[in-house]
Scaffold this motif. Structure first.
Motif, mmCIF file in Angstrom:
data_model
loop_
_atom_site.group_PDB
_atom_site.id
_atom_site.type_symbol
_atom_site.label_atom_id
_atom_site.label_comp_id
_atom_site.label_asym_id
_atom_site.label_seq_id
_atom_site.Cartn_x
_atom_site.Cartn_y
_atom_site.Cartn_z
ATOM 1 N N VAL A 3 0.890 -1.232 0.170
ATOM 2 C CA VAL A 3 0.094 0.096 0.132
ATOM 3 C C VAL A 3 0.795 1.279 0.016
ATOM 4 C CG1 VAL A 3 -1.737 1.271 1.102
ATOM 5 C CG2 VAL A 3 -1.694 -1.279 1.140
ATOM 6 N N GLU A 4 0.739 2.203 -0.940
ATOM 7 C CA GLU A 4 1.394 3.294 -1.108
ATOM 8 C C GLU A 4 0.702 4.609 -1.199
ATOM 9 O OE1 GLU A 4 5.076 5.068 -3.916
ATOM 10 O OE2 GLU A 4 4.503 3.132 -4.025
ATOM 11 N N GLN A 5 0.815 5.542 -0.417
ATOM 12 C CA GLN A 5 0.272 6.804 -0.568
ATOM 13 C C GLN A 5 0.848 7.809 -1.469
ATOM 14 O OE1 GLN A 5 0.082 9.907 2.809
ATOM 15 N NE2 GLN A 5 -1.909 9.401 2.649
ATOM 16 N N TYR A 16 -3.657 6.591 -4.201
ATOM 17 C CA TYR A 16 -3.191 5.497 -3.582
ATOM 18 C C TYR A 16 -2.888 4.228 -4.447
ATOM 19 C CZ TYR A 16 -4.645 7.690 0.776
ATOM 20 O OH TYR A 16 -4.547 8.515 1.913
ATOM 21 N N PHE A 130 -9.873 3.448 2.970
ATOM 22 C CA PHE A 130 -9.483 4.554 2.052
ATOM 23 C C PHE A 130 -10.906 5.357 2.058
ATOM 24 C CE2 PHE A 130 -7.075 0.882 1.061
ATOM 25 C CZ PHE A 130 -5.672 1.570 0.696
ATOM 26 N N TYR A 180 -6.612 6.022 5.273
ATOM 27 C CA TYR A 180 -6.172 6.659 4.259
ATOM 28 C C TYR A 180 -7.049 7.578 3.752
ATOM 29 C CZ TYR A 180 -2.141 3.325 4.360
ATOM 30 O OH TYR A 180 -1.239 2.785 4.889
ATOM 31 N N THR A 198 -2.320 10.374 7.561
ATOM 32 C CA THR A 198 -2.921 8.949 7.698
ATOM 33 C C THR A 198 -3.016 8.799 9.374
ATOM 34 O OG1 THR A 198 -2.649 6.554 7.415
ATOM 35 C CG2 THR A 198 -0.504 7.950 7.801
#
Length: 473
Positions: A3-5, A16, A130, A180, A198
């Protein structure tokens, strides 16, 4: 599971990237899609889903272009009515992504179709949500944006739905779940957003006013509908673009916008197209020397949101004055908020303009200390505080008049062109935008206070909280 913001500070927007076992999902992508495609390619993953939390108002999504390039499915929450191919999910529907699942939770309130996506890990444990503009860190989404398009959907109606969504869909989740959100501090989509991007649900239940367990529905509605200022004028237009689709490819927008124009051609295009010239350089460079009639909106701050706030016509032809290595950046950032009609930039910049024999102008500026000396002699000096009204109400210089840049087009006629006005904001960026607009409209006795309120506080001038404004005339 990965998981990457992907956070874009100038828009305070978070997209995301979720990946599991060779499949990826992108949530709320920006207009320029290649970075998402490259990220998946580096990991050997295929983009399967493009998940939209709602029809965005503050930026134009890249969902259609990304779907066209990758074959991914665009997903919206229940009740969405996009004007293009997309999957409108049912409440509670589960999407499979590699070894993980994403559950669609219908959470109306910010908009009717707003959805929260619940990510469950390989073991079926709830991992993250999210939330788009339903729940922020320290705040919730404002409920007044839809009314610009549908008058019957009132802020009070949406606020009530938001209360229900939070308490029925989000607050019952495990306290250790990660939140998120779609935005952070600086976005106009909420009132009190944190700089953090976050947090855990446990912390938000403790610190977020909107998640108080003892808050009644009526108290919530009153709280989230009080103190809302008018949203930027471009928001409804961006919503329509996201609903209807059909935007031009970003590559074409960039190609047209980065066309180099020598001074004579630049002037010719300016006249012929009735273009708006936006100078995006550093504020010090603009104040020292600029093209008469241009306005300053620098790239080193919230460039695109201020263009969206101040330029009412999204189809307005725009010419750029910019450092040559940042022209494409300017064009891309304009396109993110729906301004696709950049038609070129000044080749060689201000130096080439001067060498070609064209006239330049400058902005008169003073330091906070110099202004303080003038103020102590004449407390009736015309001082305009161009910060937001909420900033002015919190604290301002005695005798200053609130003149928010956000609403300059509505209130400019209240000024007297024969009078001299001193301007300040928080740090000097917004006041220089204001000075450039006023000078372009024939207000020639404008003085900008460098370093803004931050510098003025250190001079020892008297400060006060909200008071009745004195007349500007």
């Amino acid at each position: 599971m990965k998981v990457e913001q992907i956070y874009t500070g100038c828009l305070a927007e978070a997209a995301y990237y979720i990946e599991s076992n060779g499949e990826a999902a992108i949530i709320d992508p920006l207009r320029e899609t290649q970075p998402y495609i490259d990220r998946a390619a580096r990991n050997g993953a295929t983009i399967k889903y493009i998940l939209e939390t709602h029809f965005h108002a503050d930026f134009v999504s890249g969902h259609q272009e990304l779907a066209a390039k990758t074959g991914a499915t665009i997903v919206f929450g229940p009740t969405a009515t996009p004007g293009y191919d997309a999957h409108v999910a049912q409440d509670g529907e589960v999407l499979k992504l590699g070894n993980v699942t994403i559950k669609v939770l219908h959470t109306p309130g910010h908009t009717m179709e707003s959805a929260t996506y619940l990510l469950q890990d390989e073991n079926g444990k709830d991992h993250a949500i999210f939330t788009g503009d339903t729940l922020f860190i320290g705040d919730v989404g404002r409920p007044d944006l839809v009314q610009k398009l549908k008058a019957e959907i009132t802020p009070e109606l949406l606020a009530g739905l938001l209360y229900d969504s939070l308490r029925q869909k989000i607050m019952p989740l495990a306290d250790d779940i990660i939140i998120y959100p779609g935005h952070g501090a600086g976005s106009a989509c909420g009132k009190h957003m944190s700089k953090e991007t976050t947090d855990t649900l446990r912390n938000q239940k403790t610190f977020n006013y909107a998640l108080r367990t003892d808050m009644t529905r009526d108290e919530f509605i009153k709280e989230v509908t009080t103190g809302l200022v008018a949203p930027p004028q471009y928001f409804p237009y961006n919503v329509l673009m996201n609903v209807q689709g059909g935007m031009p490819d970003i590559e074409e927008v960039i190609k047209r916008g980065t066309m180099p124009l020598p001074p004579a051609e630049f002037q010719l295009v300016w006249d012929h197209e009735e273009a708006l010239v936006i100078d995006t350089r550093r504020k010090e460079a603009y104040a020292n020397s600029f093209i008469p009639g241009s306005i300053f909106i620098g790239l080193d701050d919230n460039f695109a949101p201020w263009v969206g706030t101040l330029v009412s016509n999204l189809r307005q032809p725009i010419l750029l004055v910019a450092d040559e290595d940042r022209v494409e950046e300017a064009v891309v950032r304009l396109s993110r908020v729906g301004y696709d009609n950049s038609i070129g930039y000044l080749k060689g910049g201000i130096c080439a303009w001067k060498e070609a024999g064209y006239r330049t102008d400058s902005v008169e500026e003073v330091s906070p200390d110099v202004f303080a000396s003038l103020y102590r002699v004449d407390k009736q000096i015309n001082l305009l505080d161009v910060r937001r009204e909420s900033e002015y109400r919190t604290q301002h210089l005695e005798g200053a008049v609130s003149f928010p840049l956000d609403f300059i087009n509505q209130h400019m006629s209240e000024l007297d062109k024969s009078k001299e006005y001193y301007l300040h904001c928080a740090g000097g960026y917004r006041s220089l935008i204001t000075a450039s607009i006023l000078q372009s409209r024939g207000y020639n006795r404008i003085v900008n206070i460098k370093d803004g309120f931050k510098g003025l506080v250190g001079t020892g001038l008297p400060l006060t909280a909200f008071e009745e404004q004195r007349s500007m005339l």
